[in-house]
Design a protein around this motif. Structure first.
Motif, PDB file in Angstrom:
ATOM      1  N   LEU A 121       0.823  -1.206   0.000  1.00 16.20           N
ATOM      2  CA  LEU A 121       0.000   0.000   0.000  1.00 16.20           C
ATOM      3  C   LEU A 121       0.859   1.258   0.000  1.00 16.20           C
ATOM      4  O   LEU A 121       0.436   2.306  -0.470  1.00 16.20           O
ATOM      5  N   LEU A 169       1.456   1.996  -3.726  1.00 18.02           N
ATOM      6  CA  LEU A 169       0.318   2.113  -4.640  1.00 18.02           C
ATOM      7  C   LEU A 169       0.282   3.508  -5.268  1.00 18.02           C
ATOM      8  O   LEU A 169       0.361   4.516  -4.590  1.00 18.02           O
ATOM      9  N   GLU A 191      -6.503  -1.198  -9.730  1.00 17.36           N
ATOM     10  CA  GLU A 191      -7.011   0.175  -9.819  1.00 17.36           C
ATOM     11  C   GLU A 191      -8.260   0.228 -10.683  1.00 17.36           C
ATOM     12  O   GLU A 191      -9.233   0.913 -10.358  1.00 17.36           O
ATOM     13  N   THR A 227     -11.197  -1.238  -8.765  1.00 14.81           N
ATOM     14  CA  THR A 227     -11.728  -0.370  -7.719  1.00 14.81           C
ATOM     15  C   THR A 227     -12.583   0.739  -8.303  1.00 14.81           C
ATOM     16  O   THR A 227     -13.459   1.273  -7.629  1.00 14.81           O
ATOM     17  N   PRO A 275     -17.414   0.332  -6.166  1.00 14.08           N
ATOM     18  CA  PRO A 275     -17.322   1.376  -5.138  1.00 14.08           C
ATOM     19  C   PRO A 275     -16.927   0.844  -3.764  1.00 14.08           C
ATOM     20  O   PRO A 275     -16.094   1.455  -3.095  1.00 14.08           O
ATOM     21  N   GLN A 317     -13.252   0.126  -3.722  1.00 11.06           N
ATOM     22  CA  GLN A 317     -12.477   1.356  -3.676  1.00 11.06           C
ATOM     23  C   GLN A 317     -12.494   1.945  -2.260  1.00 11.06           C
ATOM     24  O   GLN A 317     -11.459   2.314  -1.714  1.00 11.06           O
ATOM     25  N   HIS A 318     -13.683   2.002  -1.702  1.00 11.51           N
ATOM     26  CA  HIS A 318     -13.816   2.519  -0.344  1.00 11.51           C
ATOM     27  C   HIS A 318     -12.924   1.726   0.613  1.00 11.51           C
ATOM     28  O   HIS A 318     -12.245   2.287   1.472  1.00 11.51           O
ATOM     29  N   MET A 342     -10.212   0.049  -0.114  1.00  7.66           N
ATOM     30  CA  MET A 342      -8.797   0.366  -0.355  1.00  7.66           C
ATOM     31  C   MET A 342      -8.416   1.665   0.347  1.00  7.66           C
ATOM     32  O   MET A 342      -7.369   1.747   0.987  1.00  7.66           O
ATOM     33  N   TYR A 343      -9.272   2.679   0.217  1.00 11.59           N
ATOM     34  CA  TYR A 343      -9.008   3.932   0.922  1.00 11.59           C
ATOM     35  C   TYR A 343      -8.897   3.679   2.425  1.00 11.59           C
ATOM     36  O   TYR A 343      -8.033   4.225   3.110  1.00 11.59           O
ATOM     37  N   GLN A 344      -9.786   2.844   2.903  1.00  8.13           N
ATOM     38  CA  GLN A 344      -9.800   2.549   4.334  1.00  8.13           C
ATOM     39  C   GLN A 344      -8.514   1.839   4.761  1.00  8.13           C
ATOM     40  O   GLN A 344      -7.903   2.196   5.773  1.00  8.13           O
ATOM     41  N   MET A 360      -5.628   1.970   3.331  1.00  4.29           N
ATOM     42  CA  MET A 360      -4.495   2.889   3.253  1.00  4.29           C
ATOM     43  C   MET A 360      -4.526   3.899   4.396  1.00  4.29           C
ATOM     44  O   MET A 360      -3.491   4.196   4.993  1.00  4.29           O
ATOM     45  N   SER A 361      -5.720   4.395   4.705  1.00  2.45           N
ATOM     46  CA  SER A 361      -5.781   5.364   5.797  1.00  2.45           C
ATOM     47  C   SER A 361      -5.418   4.683   7.117  1.00  2.45           C
ATOM     48  O   SER A 361      -4.763   5.285   7.970  1.00  2.45           O
ATOM     49  N   GLU A 378      -3.318   2.303   7.404  1.00  6.78           N
ATOM     50  CA  GLU A 378      -1.863   2.163   7.374  1.00  6.78           C
ATOM     51  C   GLU A 378      -1.206   3.471   7.831  1.00  6.78           C
ATOM     52  O   GLU A 378      -0.236   3.462   8.576  1.00  6.78           O
TER      53      GLU A 378
END
Lengths: 252, 252
Positions: free
Chosen positions: A98, A101, A127, A130, A134, A137-138, A140-142, A144-145, A147
């Motif tokens: 991550l 990415l 990518e 994602t 949706p 994608q959500h 993945m954002y989660q 990464m955040s 992390e």
DNA sequence: CGCAGACTTGACCGCGCTCAATGCGAGTGG
DNA sequence: CCACTCGCATTGAGCGCGGTCAAGTCTGCG
């Protein structure tokens, strides 16, 4: 060295996110049952690495995010002057890469701590997927955040806490992560060497060793090499500030 | 306190990513000229905060990512026992809230270090937009992965480097970030207090103070309160390991 | 003009690093 | 089977960086 053993898998085995026991920890948890095929279409399974093998190296072209299937992985940054900083330990179900990415090259090096099997998700396809899904994608954002948050927690641990507190926090983190994988949260085998722990926590190996024996003498834990048994979780939890309590990676 | 002054903007002023001087640093850099309208459609501009005001607070519902337009912001985690860990400083063009993206609540507190103007990107709309615009999604992944890398660099700095090295690294980071904003990279005003620097770098305020005067006595920098002039960049760079060289946030 | 908060400076001391020696278990070869 | 080695882990002795505590000093602001 770093020789990769790629297993030829029978086609029947290919589609197995459906049956994977880690599906509630790994990427599938963000995907509807009836959409799981699309994730399976892009995943490459069955990459096996032996203990000590490099899974990927810093500055080499970034191709895939990896999910640990079994075993354990450590990631680290190596600087020009040769010094290493361990940036994370990854258990089954957790996602590696991550921090790379969106970039061109891997930002760190990943090394198998024991015999390890991984699934690879090629970035371009990931990518793309994602964008079509949706919830994925959500998620993945989660991831990464989380992390980022984890890194901040680590920074806090490094800058504010004593050697004992740092080690207690690591033990508790591993404990809860093992437990979520239906393994014992009180008796487990450390996948990493003392030197990796020391490096990760910003301590000298000797200090790690001393703290382990101090904890043992106090009856808080019992250790025999890499085998650890947590005897007094309460005292252990008391040793760390109320934050970092459940610092864990990739929580569903 | 934390009173937010919302400016009523004339409709003509609304669409201004096109004309914003930060467009080559901020989100617009990932968006084609002819697609910029779509970004402008979701952005809320003109939120102004005075020095010391909270922009958002930890654990409150996560609504938007923010881009700094002018001024400076610090983010920090506050633990139950009341201790604070500064997690970052944000200059114009940099994006705040990536550590909360995908989550329900803000993972940190953001506070204006001086009179500050921000643009807000509501998360739901932002996530939606990134699904429609591949380059923007890619850019978001890149920003987040850079944030992770930055955190790892910070962890390394905290665990491996001396007080002098940490402060040299921060000064150089600020220097290069100011420079990218067409301000002097050698003479600038620190937006944050000594105590914020100390907290961020895991040091005591007294140590920060001592290092500043030591650097000054060595002729490396010149300081007068928050005004800093970097006199000997080479020595400063020599004070830090070859990594962390251009540790900067949100590089295009 | 006076107060409060930010910054600086000094004295002291303890945690954890360094250096060095020893213990221990696994793998190897004679 | 034992001797040897090599990597990893433990233990001890000494010391230095940076934290803590305690006074000052400077600065901006009402």
């Amino acid at each position: 060295m770093a020789r990769e053993i790629k297993l030829k898998l029978a086609p029947a085995l290919k589609a197995s996110c459906h049956t994977c026991s880690l599906s509630n920890l790994c990427l599938p948890l963000a995907v509807e049952e009836n959409q799981l095929d699309r994730l399976e279409d892009i995943v490459e399974q069955g990459h096996i690495y032996n203990r000590g093998e490099h899974i990927f190296d810093q500055d080499t072209p970034f191709r895939s995010c990896l999910a640990v299937r079994s075993g354990a992985v450590k990631t680290s940054i190596i600087t020009e002057n040769g010094s290493e900083q361990v940036t994370g330990f990854f258990l089954p179900g957790e996602l590696i890469g991550l921090d790379s990415l969106g970039g061109e090259r891997y930002a760190c090096t990943a090394k198998a701590l024991e015999r390890t099997s991984v699934c690879k998700f090629p970035t371009e396809k990931l990518e793309e997927l994602t964008r079509a899904m949706p919830e994925l994608q959500h998620h993945m954002y989660q991831l990464m955040s989380r992390e980022i948050q984890g890194s901040h927690q680590l920074a806090m641990l490094l800058s504010k806490n004593s050697a004992e507190e740092r080690i207690a926090a690591l033990l508790l983190s591993l404990s809860s992560r093992f437990q979520r994988r239906r393994m014992s949260g009180t008796k487990f085998s450390l996948p990493m060497a003392r030197s990796d722990i020391a490096n990760f926590l910003g301590l000298a190996v000797e200090t790690v060793s001393r703290v382990f024996t101090r904890f043992q003498n106090q009856g808080i834990i019992r250790t025999q090499g890499r085998e650890v048994e947590l005897l007094d979780m309460e005292t252990l939890r008391g040793a760390i500030p109320e934050s970092n309590r459940q610092s864990s990676r990739a929580r569903p």
